[in-house]
Every structure is written in C-alpha cells, then in structure tokens.
Design a protein around this motif. Structure first.
Motif, PDB file in Angstrom:
ATOM      1  N   LEU A 242       0.741  -1.083  -0.094  1.00 34.32           N
ATOM      2  CA  LEU A 242       0.005  -0.282   0.015  1.00 34.32           C
ATOM      3  C   LEU A 242       1.015   1.037  -0.003  1.00 34.32           C
ATOM      4  O   LEU A 242       0.437   2.374  -0.566  1.00 34.32           O
TER       5      LEU A 242
ATOM      6  N   ASN B 262       2.418   1.431  -3.564  1.00 34.06           N
ATOM      7  CA  ASN B 262       1.216   1.901  -4.296  1.00 34.06           C
ATOM      8  C   ASN B 262       0.846   3.876  -3.899  1.00 34.06           C
ATOM      9  O   ASN B 262       0.236   4.457  -5.174  1.00 34.06           O
ATOM     10  N   GLY B 263       1.188   4.453  -2.623  1.00 40.32           N
ATOM     11  CA  GLY B 263       0.801   5.635  -2.812  1.00 40.32           C
ATOM     12  C   GLY B 263       1.740   6.648  -3.812  1.00 40.32           C
ATOM     13  O   GLY B 263       1.557   7.387  -3.997  1.00 40.32           O
TER      14      GLY B 263
ATOM     15  N   SER C  63      -3.764  -0.915  -8.373  1.00 39.97           N
ATOM     16  CA  SER C  63      -4.874  -1.270  -7.668  1.00 39.97           C
ATOM     17  C   SER C  63      -4.444  -1.388  -6.389  1.00 39.97           C
ATOM     18  O   SER C  63      -3.623  -2.791  -5.953  1.00 39.97           O
ATOM     19  N   ASN C  64      -4.816  -0.436  -5.070  1.00 34.84           N
ATOM     20  CA  ASN C  64      -4.483  -0.784  -3.871  1.00 34.84           C
ATOM     21  C   ASN C  64      -5.048  -2.410  -3.536  1.00 34.84           C
ATOM     22  O   ASN C  64      -4.728  -2.967  -2.343  1.00 34.84           O
ATOM     23  N   HIS C  65      -6.724  -2.558  -3.876  1.00 33.15           N
ATOM     24  CA  HIS C  65      -6.896  -3.281  -3.223  1.00 33.15           C
ATOM     25  C   HIS C  65      -6.026  -4.784  -3.768  1.00 33.15           C
ATOM     26  O   HIS C  65      -6.209  -6.007  -2.681  1.00 33.15           O
TER      27      HIS C  65
ATOM     28  N   ALA D 241      -2.827  -5.004  -1.998  1.00 35.34           N
ATOM     29  CA  ALA D 241      -3.003  -5.877  -0.088  1.00 35.34           C
ATOM     30  C   ALA D 241      -3.534  -7.328  -0.452  1.00 35.34           C
ATOM     31  O   ALA D 241      -2.920  -7.613   0.399  1.00 35.34           O
TER      32      ALA D 241
ATOM     33  N   GLY E 299      -1.280  -4.285  -9.631  1.00 33.47           N
ATOM     34  CA  GLY E 299      -1.684  -4.912  -7.783  1.00 33.47           C
ATOM     35  C   GLY E 299      -0.474  -5.678  -7.861  1.00 33.47           C
ATOM     36  O   GLY E 299      -0.537  -5.966  -6.793  1.00 33.47           O
TER      37      GLY E 299
END
Length: 194
Positions: free
Chosen positions: A69, A72-73, A104-106, A109, A153
């Motif tokens: 995460l 990703n940020g 994609s964060n989802h 993670a 992601g």
C-alpha cells in the motif's frame, strides 16, 4: 491497437458482463467493496490459532500489505491514471472517488497477503489467491479499475511479499520478529490468564 486501447478493450469486455449477466451484479459489487474484509478476518483467525508459524506468517502478511500500500501511494503520486469512470462511459456498480487507478490498492494488498500465506501454507495460500483474484476481477466488473491496474497491483503485492518473506528468514530479523511476538504473547498471557 496500442496497449492502452487493448487495456480498455479488456476492461469493456469484463465491465459489459454487468449488462449481460446482471444476476451477478450484486455479488460482484459486494466482492469489489467488502471481500477484503475476509482477508482481515483471516489474518485475525490465523493470529489467534497461536502457533509460532501462524504468528510469523501474520507478521509477514501485515508487513507485506503495508509495504504494497505504501508503494502504491508513491506510484499513484508520481503517475496519476484516471479511473475508467472518469474517462469513459462505464457500468459503475459501486461509487468511488476519482483517485489514482494504477496500481490497485485492493489487488496489491490482497495479493501480498495471499502470497504471504502461500509462502507458509501452500494449500491455504491457493484459496487466498483465488479470493484475491476475485477481488480484482470484481473491481473491473464494477467499473472502478482497468485490468492493468489489477495486474500491476497483483504483481507488486506478490513481489513485495516474496521479498519480505525472504528478509524475515534472515537470522537477525527472525530474532527480532520472534522477540516481538514473544513480548506480545507475554502480555496476552497476563491479560487472558484465568
């Protein structure tokens, strides 16, 4: 057809399923928004099974997800890609802010946790990989991610989980992890002592 057009073509093929198979829309919307909570629950259950292997696996999972995460940020701050519903007419099943879409964060993670579990428990890991893939697919179906957002992601989550898994096997980090778990268990024992 360039790569961006191909990505949009794949997006349309999946997103249009919402029109072709509307009976699955509520399931896909639920998975897109809520299936990641099953990952949180799974981590809690593994932790409270209280085996040393499970606790190390949970630490690996949490560090990997946090690293995914965080990365990703950084990527989202450097490279902002609009979500599909910002740039195109889509079938949008769930509301979402117009934040950065890639990666994609989802997916990052979920795949980080799934990979971490797979590193410790192969059979369990495959189940978590299927659930992570379902999260990614449902977010395309629901109109909030392009396929490459999910793939990006997923790749990021897998790579970081493997790297962190390898780092945690270094003796110094293994001692640190085991020491922190031991301190937690001493506190836990005092709190729950009959």
């Amino acid at each position: 057809m360039n790569f961006s057009q191909l990505d949009y073509h794949w997006f349309q093929a999946i997103n249009q399923l919402a029109d072709r198979v509307p009976a699955l829309n509520s399931v896909m919307a639920f998975c897109a928004v809520n299936l990641d909570y099953l990952f949180y629950l799974g981590i809690v259950v593994y932790w409270f099974i209280r085996t040393p292997e499970n606790r190390r696996m949970v630490v690996n999972s949490l560090i990997s997800a946090a690293a995914a995460l965080g990365t990703n940020g950084i990527i989202g701050a450097i490279y902002h890609r609009d979500r599909p519903f910002v740039s195109h007419h889509v079938i949008q099943l769930v509301q979402h802010e117009a934040s950065a879409s890639f990666p994609s964060n989802h997916a990052a993670a979920a795949f980080a946790v799934a990979t971490s579990i797979w590193l410790w428990r192969r059979k369990d890991g495959w189940v978590w990989f299927i659930l992570a893939a379902l999260i990614g697919f449902s977010r395309i179906w629901s109109g909030i991610h392009y396929p490459t957002d999910i793939v990006g992601g997923a790749i990021l989550g897998v790579i970081l989980a493997v790297l962190i898994g390898k780092l945690m096997r270094w003796q110094v980090l293994k001692w640190l992890t085991d020491g922190l778990i031991h301190i937690y268990e001493l506190i836990e024992h005092k709190i729950w002592k009959p």
